[in-house]
Design an enzyme around this catalytic site. Structure first.
Site: not given
Ligand code: TYM
Length: 349
Positions: A116, A208, A211
């Site tokens: 992230k 994956k 969002k």
């Protein structure tokens, strides 16, 4: 609180774009856990959300939207406790104690932070780095025994177990002196599994479903209408081969494996069962069957979310009631933690 054998806790971030991975990997399993003899707490983790920038007005809407998704998917807010994290200050309080238990070396190993934060790590918030410690506090404020999550949370749950273990060891003598027996915090069991523990992108079976993927075609959003769901499945990336008749034949075929896994999860069966029925089929036949199944499972949830979202007052009343019930449990834990750690605490009542 009634004495339950199991205490289940899980959380979902209100960061927009709830998708099929969140539903099959987590929310649908939350609903299943309600059938067990367990007290379940399901939390909209708004404090985790702000570890990256959130527009304040959008955030408020997203908190209500995740709450609506929980209820629309079948979580009963009377039976389970549904609330948002920031309404129960004990999460942040316990996180501070855990900041003093967790070790820098442990957090440095967290792969999700590395992903992230990306290359610009110096510019990531401290909250993003500390994210897994707050997650441990979420779980252990209720001394939860079971946590249903998708596979991507596995490492965070291992950290939760490490924190519980170290707290129990570091404060062992005090825990006993305070009359709590051997360990104070349980060593929480992650509940990860089933055919959809890791739902992959519809555009790339090695990534994956997420969002934050810039391509909306990579995911099915819980708010997508029937046409959008069917179209995204029609356009999903596949290979030219027919479906194999056995699971071993899905190896090295990530897109096929993903679509079969999604089908199995939606149908409540296994990959084996799906291949028994569809083995040998071309994608031109399998995709419409999957689209029908996805639409019939998801469209009613989207419709119920829309209905619930039209009444924000009701959603907020659910959250307030949940926060009150959650706080009563968390406060008991915090009182005990303060005594164990050696704080002088204001006695209530
Ligand atoms: P979040 O909001 O990112 O994800 C919510 C849940 O959805 C699961 N999930 C998936 N499952 C299968 N396939 C996917 N592609 C997929 N993408 C997401 C996640 O594993 C998660 O279960 N850190 C948590 C939120 C949290 C939490 C907690 C969870 C905060 N405190 C305490 C459990 C216990 C998270 O990633 O949320």
């Amino acid at each position: 609180m009634a004495a339950f054998k199991e205490l289940v806790f899980s959380g979902v971030q209100p960061t927009g774009n709830l998708h099929l991975g969140n539903y099959l990997g987590a929310i649908r399993r939350f609903v299943e856990m309600q059938a067990r003899e367990a007290q379940c707490l399901y939390c909209v983790v708004d404090m985790h959300a702000i570890t990256v920038w959130q527009d304040p007005e959008a955030l408020r809407g997203q908190i209500r939207e995740v709450t609506a998704a929980f209820i629309a998917a079948g979580i009963d807010p009377k039976r389970s406790i549904v609330f948002n994290q920031s309404q129960v200050p004990q999460h942040a309080e316990l996180a501070w104690v855990f900041n003093c238990v967790a070790r820098l070396g442990w957090l440095n190993r967290m792969t999700q932070f590395k992903e992230k934060a990306g290359k610009d790590r110096e510019n990531a918030s401290i909250g993003l780095y500390d994210y897994p410690v707050l997650m441990a506090a979420d779980i252990l404020a209720y001394r939860a025994t079971h946590v249903p999550v998708g596979e991507d949370q596995k490492q965070h749950l291992e950290l939760t177990r490490d924190i519980a273990q170290k707290f129990n060891t570091d404060f062992g003598a005090s825990i006993t002196a305070q009359g709590h027996g051997e360990g104070f915090f349980p060593i929480t069991e992650p509940i990860i599994g089933g055919p959809a523990a890791r739902v992959m992108s519809l555009r790339d079976g090695t990534k994956k479903m997420s969002k934050s993927d810039p391509s909306d075609n990579s995911r099915i959003n819980l708010t997508d209408d029937s046409d959008a769901i069917a179209q995204k499945i029609r356009r999903a990336k596949t290979d030219p081969e027919a479906l194999p008749s056995e699971v071993a034949g899905l190896k090295e075929r990530p897109e096929a494996d993903n679509l079969v896994g999604i089908y199995a999860a939606l149908a409540g069966t296994t990959r084996e069962d799906v291949l028994r029925e569809h083995g040998g089929a071309q994608f031109s036949a399998f995709k419409p069957a999957l689209a029908d199944l996805a639409v019939s499972s998801l469209a009613p949830i989207a419709a119920e979310m829309r209905r619930l979202s039209a009444d924000p007052g009701h959603i907020e009343a659910v959250l307030a009631d949940g926060a009150e019930r959650a706080e009563a449990i968390a406060q008991e834990t915090l009182d005990a933690v303060k005594d164990i750690v050696g704080f002088v605490r204001r006695k209530r009542g």
